[in-house]
Scaffold this active site. Sequence first.
Site, PDB file in Angstrom:
ATOM      1  N   SER A 156       0.839  -1.201   0.000  1.00 38.77           N
ATOM      2  CA  SER A 156       0.000   0.000   0.000  1.00 38.77           C
ATOM      3  C   SER A 156       0.867   1.241   0.000  1.00 38.77           C
ATOM      4  O   SER A 156       2.000   1.223   0.505  1.00 38.77           O
ATOM      5  CB  SER A 156      -0.895   0.005   1.249  1.00 38.77           C
ATOM      6  OG  SER A 156      -1.529   1.252   1.430  1.00 38.77           O
ATOM      7  N   TYR A 190      -0.940  -0.450   9.950  1.00 37.84           N
ATOM      8  CA  TYR A 190      -1.209  -0.874   8.567  1.00 37.84           C
ATOM      9  C   TYR A 190       0.000  -0.611   7.673  1.00 37.84           C
ATOM     10  O   TYR A 190       0.409  -1.470   6.887  1.00 37.84           O
ATOM     11  CB  TYR A 190      -2.434  -0.101   8.069  1.00 37.84           C
ATOM     12  CG  TYR A 190      -2.916  -0.462   6.694  1.00 37.84           C
ATOM     13  CD1 TYR A 190      -3.655  -1.619   6.472  1.00 37.84           C
ATOM     14  CD2 TYR A 190      -2.670   0.381   5.606  1.00 37.84           C
ATOM     15  CE1 TYR A 190      -4.129  -1.928   5.205  1.00 37.84           C
ATOM     16  CE2 TYR A 190      -3.141   0.083   4.341  1.00 37.84           C
ATOM     17  CZ  TYR A 190      -3.867  -1.075   4.146  1.00 37.84           C
ATOM     18  OH  TYR A 190      -4.332  -1.382   2.893  1.00 37.84           O
ATOM     19  N   LYS A 238       2.211  -3.375   5.703  1.00 39.27           N
ATOM     20  CA  LYS A 238       2.218  -3.359   4.241  1.00 39.27           C
ATOM     21  C   LYS A 238       3.630  -3.241   3.670  1.00 39.27           C
ATOM     22  O   LYS A 238       3.945  -3.852   2.643  1.00 39.27           O
ATOM     23  CB  LYS A 238       1.334  -2.210   3.734  1.00 39.27           C
ATOM     24  CG  LYS A 238      -0.151  -2.480   3.866  1.00 39.27           C
ATOM     25  CD  LYS A 238      -0.545  -3.773   3.188  1.00 39.27           C
ATOM     26  CE  LYS A 238      -2.022  -3.957   3.063  1.00 39.27           C
ATOM     27  NZ  LYS A 238      -2.372  -5.279   2.451  1.00 39.27           N
TER      28      LYS A 238
END
Length: 294
Positions: free
Chosen positions: A140, A153, A157
Amino acid sequence: MLNNRVAIVTGAGGGLGRCHALYLASQGARLVVNDLGLAAAEAVAEEIRAAGGEAMAVAASVADVDQVQAMVDAAMAQWGRIDILINNAGILRDKTFAKMSIDDFRLVVDVHLMGAAICSKAVWEIMRAQNYGRIVMTTSSSGLYGNFGQANYGAAKLAQVGLMQTLAIEGQKYNIHVNALAPTAATAMTDGVLSEEALTALNPALVSPGLLALVSDEAPTRTILCAGAGNFAVANITLTEGHYVGRAKDAGQQVIANWAKVVDRAGETIPAFGFQQATQELAAAGVSGPVTVR
């Protein structure tokens, strides 16, 4: 292009994963549709079958080794091979780092990073034995470049990119190509974040065609493909030429004084292996020869 290939897509009961599964099936792949809920997975599998494709639904948590192994065993029993793994499953627990609990940090890392590792490990020996495999991690922009409120997150990622780099090296002689997809798509995880116009433009179905380049016979390896709104680009982790200061007593001050040279991107490279950083550093110091770094 994917006739007779068997593909597993995790987190495929809705959103981007569903689009991935439907797209790969449209290209001839046989699909293992995975999701936490069997009903969601079965609904997508039925869409594929209704369109003339082959699919099976499997409910499993990607963070559970036994459940993932059972999913892989079911695919092997049904079709006798696994050619493609799309590590798509994920969750969000967004908060600023100051307000984020370690439990929420660990949960996101477990699903995204450990889930990708567990699924990749479950198919790794199969792909080595058949001398063919295509694995796609889902990274991401939050991991590549950072995003407010997404420390957990983003860390998970970018960690998938590190996993991709090494698996691609280790899988090369077995014709296992490992890449990463960085999607920008309107899904349940972006509700309330983007405008209606942006949500329309960022239809997740416009991301999935990028998978074909990453899982076909001619696929690259160690590529980070960024995709959104029908646009495709590549992100790279690069190394500048840097500036040598040696063992000077004022080395720290020299680093500061020559900072413009340290960060100058003219002549930067994309290292093929991690040890190339050390090779470059030793060359600057007048030392040559192979280097092993751990």
